[in-house]
Design a protein around this motif. Sequence first.
Motif: not given
Length: 483
Positions: A234-246, A267-275
């Motif tokens: 359910t929570i993917s892009c804010g924690a782990l997301s395969g979309f990022h690999a694309t 760093g930008m994944m950390i920023a996404e986690g904060i969001i």
Amino acid sequence: MYTFIAGIVLLIVGYFTYGKFVEKVFGVKEQRQTPAYTHSDGVDYLPMNAKKNSLIQLLNIAGVGPIFGPIMGALYGPVAFIWIVVGCIFAGAVHDYLTGMISIRNRGAHLPELAGKFLGKSMKHVVNVFAILLLLLVGTVFVTSPATLLHNLMDGAVGLGVILGCIFVYYILATFLPIDKVIGRFYPVFGALLLISAVGVGIMLIVTGAPIPELTLANLHPAQAPIFPLLFLTISCGALSGFHATQTPIISRTTQSERHGRKIFYGMMIAEGIIAMIWAAAAMSLFRGPVGLNELLASGGPAAVVSEASTLLLGAIGGTLAVLGVIVLPITSGDTAFRSARMILADYFNVGQKKIMNRLWIALPLFALSFALTKIDFTLLWRYFSWANQSTAVIALWVGAMYLFIAKRNYWIAMIPGIFMTMATMTYILNAGIGFGLPLNVSYVVAAVITAGITVAFYFAAYRARHRETPLEIEAKHWELAS
């Protein structure tokens, strides 16, 4: 409130500590030329500075996932904060960093090519189909959600079909034109809007004393809501997301130096986690708990939660700006989803992308398929997207583990989250109605057996790959010195 604030602090600390550790494990070499220079083509390969690349990367990866996912994940309560923080630091940011840096070391290659190289040639074809499917789902989800938000924001004054058409026109331009013409030019502005809106919501949650629930032993295991595996999909892009690999290979082709990698990818994944933390907290605290949140989700979906929360916290004007910031997120991920799909297909069929007609005949069928998918129920699309998304993350983590194993480096940083998410995705598809529909207990057992089998197969393949070549051959072939 303390759990929320502590989570954000841990994310920031994680960037400066574990992020630095991951960078050291990988072994950055500043003197190595990046694909932006060695394969410059003026379309996809061209150098851009670290600040611009970072903002583009953030907008590429931060679709509605770090907002809609945490909003729905908020139904599980404060345990969602744990997954966002731990998942982001030890899984998501590692996933993004390794994918981006391995791509840089391999001419800006996308995930299918990397999977074929490090997991076996047959995996290239499997991952290619998987990646295109995921990107189509992403492109579709990320056109329908902003269109719905805009439609609601204008009180239905403009038809939903018209808005969809306008977004598709923008996507076509962003997909075809050189990356510095649209994406490189407008994303810094969009990035500022995104950050201001997210920070504004976060500050107002603290200033207004919103009743953000604290994590306790009692709510660590929500009643009648098994967190494994559902929370982790359910929570993917804010924690782990395969979309990022694309998405990371887009920026691996514009990165000026390997030393920029930690800031851009980790760093930008950390920023996404904060969001994600901010929107999860808003969803938990503003709607009378899970019952009120569930009612609002049932009546208007996550988009209704975004609109309601933004207005409550920031007023009419501020709320409108916040909603616009949220609208920007999916649009600036949807365009790069189609761009990635074009690049992956071009690489797969070995079609040069300097000529616009070559870009055209690859991309137009993708837009046609995506338009057809907009007619499918959003909730159903999101379920398939969640599973395909996390399954892609699993593949990327196993690629990272293999890469590090062959190079005789600390492969556990990728392998541990890889094993965990293999178990989660297998359990989900075995148990879910969109999958095999097996009882949950049976799904656990079968998923454990499959995960163990994949782990054993990994070691067999990894030892063969390591002993097949000398250290000098490994350096030349697998770490790909740019020439």
